[in-house]
Design a protein around this motif. Structure first.
Motif, PDB file in Angstrom:
ATOM      1  N   MET A 125       3.151  -4.440  -3.887  1.00  0.00           N
ATOM      2  CA  MET A 125       3.546  -4.299  -2.530  1.00  0.00           C
ATOM      3  C   MET A 125       4.033  -3.010  -2.196  1.00  0.00           C
ATOM      4  N   ALA A 136      10.424  -5.685   3.873  1.00  0.00           N
ATOM      5  CA  ALA A 136       9.597  -6.638   3.435  1.00  0.00           C
ATOM      6  C   ALA A 136      10.160  -8.055   3.286  1.00  0.00           C
ATOM      7  N   ALA A 139      10.713  -9.390   6.668  1.00  0.00           N
ATOM      8  CA  ALA A 139       9.225  -9.888   7.413  1.00  0.00           C
ATOM      9  C   ALA A 139       8.833 -10.903   6.493  1.00  0.00           C
ATOM     10  N   ARG A 140       9.579 -11.534   5.614  1.00  0.00           N
ATOM     11  CA  ARG A 140       9.175 -12.677   4.760  1.00  0.00           C
ATOM     12  C   ARG A 140       7.899 -12.373   4.123  1.00  0.00           C
ATOM     13  N   ARG A 141       7.674 -11.065   3.481  1.00  0.00           N
ATOM     14  CA  ARG A 141       6.548 -10.965   2.530  1.00  0.00           C
ATOM     15  C   ARG A 141       6.724 -10.874   1.182  1.00  0.00           C
ATOM     16  N   ARG A 143       8.146 -13.493  -0.293  1.00  0.00           N
ATOM     17  CA  ARG A 143       7.835 -14.702  -0.731  1.00  0.00           C
ATOM     18  C   ARG A 143       6.353 -15.143  -1.189  1.00  0.00           C
ATOM     19  N   ALA A 144       5.649 -14.145  -0.590  1.00  0.00           N
ATOM     20  CA  ALA A 144       4.162 -14.294  -0.971  1.00  0.00           C
ATOM     21  C   ALA A 144       3.458 -13.791  -2.362  1.00  0.00           C
ATOM     22  N   GLU A 150      10.862 -18.011  -1.727  1.00  0.00           N
ATOM     23  CA  GLU A 150      11.901 -17.795  -0.439  1.00  0.00           C
ATOM     24  C   GLU A 150      13.331 -17.473  -1.090  1.00  0.00           C
ATOM     25  N   GLU A 153      13.589 -13.694  -2.308  1.00  0.00           N
ATOM     26  CA  GLU A 153      13.544 -13.111  -0.737  1.00  0.00           C
ATOM     27  C   GLU A 153      15.107 -13.093  -0.257  1.00  0.00           C
TER      28      GLU A 153
END
Length: 575
Positions: A125, A136, A139-141, A143-144, A150, A153
């Protein structure tokens, strides 16, 4: 490198502390792990960092030969230590740091981020700083990313927020208080405390629990004792209790042994055990042993089964540091460590004659309740300036009271003194006051900032004094409050070995002094260890197991301690 050059200019005129050297070596281990370097090399730096970080003897001035002679410090690391001592860093570290983004190391201060996670965040990332991670996560990135999710994060965000008030390590009494709270909701016989607490370390970071209990039942009850529920799950639940983190790992009874082994650690010990499994064509983790090529797996309900399966004698938790215990277990040469039931008395206790709360009869009664044969009443000398510190006349009056109490008690009170070691190394009371006492402890209570050689000669002078039997809390540290003073413990231990003077393992959770490394070195040199609680009230008499744990970590057998001797044998030893 320009950075290295700047550091060297700044560094001139400064002396590298053990903490500084330890931090540089730890940093090297972390950077190498991020870079996926040889795990043996990583482990060598981890181990050297831990050893040097807990030594009282300043290593900056030691020769390559003396450093190389220390267990866990090879010639390669010894050279790096000298380089750090002269410049504050070393060439290989600067080269390794140049291969990663400058802010990446800061991620390791975030809860849930180790070297492997930092590497993943960087490579997958392009996260190279705490600020990047926070952006990050918000921005909830995160968890991907595979394997994160989640919950992780959210953990990163909470940890970043807490960085403004970083947590400190607990002493063992503080950890015990939290464990007592946890005990109120756990079902007896289903759980065990793991981690550094179980290994008997002086201080504890997080508290790790392994349990076979039902996660639904436990999780519902943990809410009632937690300050904050961090993460709740069927495999692992994390929460804060009295400000400290507690991790609960759920496992089945059939896997309890391997899970407990893994979570007890240490990390270096776990690596060594995994290497042993690999040498046998298998892999070892918290779930058991797997032979990947054959598709065979083995579960272990008890730790002993894991050791037996790998051809080892059982290694008690206190020894699991990769300090040679695996090799000793393989060759059936592990020591038979001292046990609580072999302790006959406490050799450092204070009474109301100086700054304690118990009178002599109360001391004897408390000793009887603990099943002790003797207690050493070692009040402060008047030279220390403690209220009601004892002088020669007071010692004579106290002797009469002790004699009267000893007529009808099963716990014999030894009359002693904790005499101050003055700045010049002489005791704070004259020989005429000391020579008739049963036992004399000499301790440093002032002039802590003396230069290393001066402090070392000061303590050696006390070691060599004919009336001093034991050196109390030899490095002077107060955990979380005061660093050990600069003293060359190798020289002190050599002097104690020559004179027969014992060194104290002060069991107060605020001291824990000597630490395990020096205890082991002292024992190897033939020096006796004396455990004393330094108790000033009845509750503190229960500190003795803390010191016993440190002695076990130092590979102490019953014959290595004064406390396993009978009262008469103690008197004969110190006479």
């Amino acid at each position: 490198m320009v950075l290295s050059g700047i550091r060297e200019v700044i560094w001139k005129g400064m002396e590298a502390s053990n903490r500084t050297i330890s931090e540089r070596l730890l940093l090297m281990a972390q950077v190498l792990e991020i870079l996926d370097e040889n795990p043996f090399k990583v482990r060598a730096y981890w181990r050297a960092s831990e050893i040097i970080g807990r030594l009282a003897t300043p290593v900056a001035g030691l020769s390559i030969t003396n450093l190389d002679a220390m267990e866990g410090i090879g010639e390669g690391v010894a050279l790096k230590v000298q380089e750090i001592a002269s410049s504050g860093t070393f060439r290989e570290l600067e080269e390794a740091l140049s291969r990663i983004p400058p802010g990446l190391i800061d991620l390791l201060n975030i809860e849930g981020v180790g070297p492997k996670t930092a590497k993943t965040l960087w490579q997958k990332m392009n996260i190279t700083s705490v600020a990047d991670l926070e952006r990050a996560a918000r921005a909830r990135r995160i968890r991907a990313l595979k394997g994160f999710g989640e919950k992780k994060e959210a953990l990163f965000l909470r940890s970043i927020a807490r960085q403004k008030t970083p947590a400190t390590r607990m002493n063992r009494e503080q950890a015990d208080e939290i464990i007592a709270v946890i005990r109120t909701v756990m079902k007896e016989g289903t759980w065990t405390v793991a981690g550094s607490y179980r290994r008997g370390k002086s201080t504890v970071g997080d508290i790790d629990i392994v349990t076979t209990d039902d996660p639904r039942r436990v999780n519902s009850l943990l809410h009632g004792i937690s300050d904050e529920m961090i993460d709740v799950g069927d495999k692992k639940t994390s929460f804060r209790c009295r400000g400290s983190r507690v991790d609960v790992r759920f496992t089945s009874p059939s896997m309890f042994g391997s899970m407990l082994l893994h979570l007890t650690g240490s990390a270096a010990f776990n690596i060594r055990m995994r290497e042993l499994a690999i040498s046998k064509g298998a892999s070892l983790n918290e779930y058991g042993i797997v032979y990947t090529s054959q598709g065979i797996s083995k579960e272990f309900s008890r730790e002993e089964e894991v050791f037996f399966y790998l051809g080892l004698d059982y290694i008690v938790p206190e020894l699991r540091e990769d300090w040679g215990e695996v090799e000793a277990a393989h060759s059936h040469t592990l020591p038979t460590l001292v046990e609580q039931g072999q302790i006959r008395g406490d050799l450092h206790v204070h009474s109301s004659w100086s700054d304690g709360s118990m009178d002599i009869r109360s001391l004897a009664r408390a000793g009887e309740e603990l099943g002790y044969s003797y207690l050493a009443c070692t009040d402060h000398s008047s030279s220390l300036g403690v209220a009601r510190g004892l002088d020669e006349a007071a010692l004579k009056r106290q002797a009469h009271e002790i004699e009267m109490v000893n007529r009808d008690t099963s716990c014999h009170i030894l009359q002693g003194i904790e005499v101050d070691i003055l700045a010049d190394g002489s005791p704070g009371l004259p020989a005429s006051a000391l020579r008739d006492l049963d036992i004399v402890i000499g301790s440093v209570h002032s002039a802590f900032s003396q230069e290393s050689d001066v402090m070392t000669r000061r303590i050696i002078s006390a070691v060599s004094h004919e009336d001093i039997d034991i050196i109390g809390h030899p490095t002077g540290r107060l955990l979380g409050q005061r660093e050990a003073y600069a003293v060359d413990m190798q020289r002190v231990i050599a002097a104690a070995a020559a004179t027969g003077t014992a060194l104290e393992c002060n069991a107060s959770p605020f001291r824990m002094d000597l630490d395990d490394l020096h205890i082991r070195e002292a024992i190897q040199s033939g020096v006796k260890i004396s455990i004393g609680t330094d108790a000033h009230d009845p509750r503190e008499l229960h500190y003795l197991p803390y010191g016993l744990g440190l002695c076990r970590r130092g590979w102490a057998t019953p014959s290595d301690l004064l406390n396993t001797l009978t009262c008469q044998e103690v008197l004969e030893y110190v006479s």
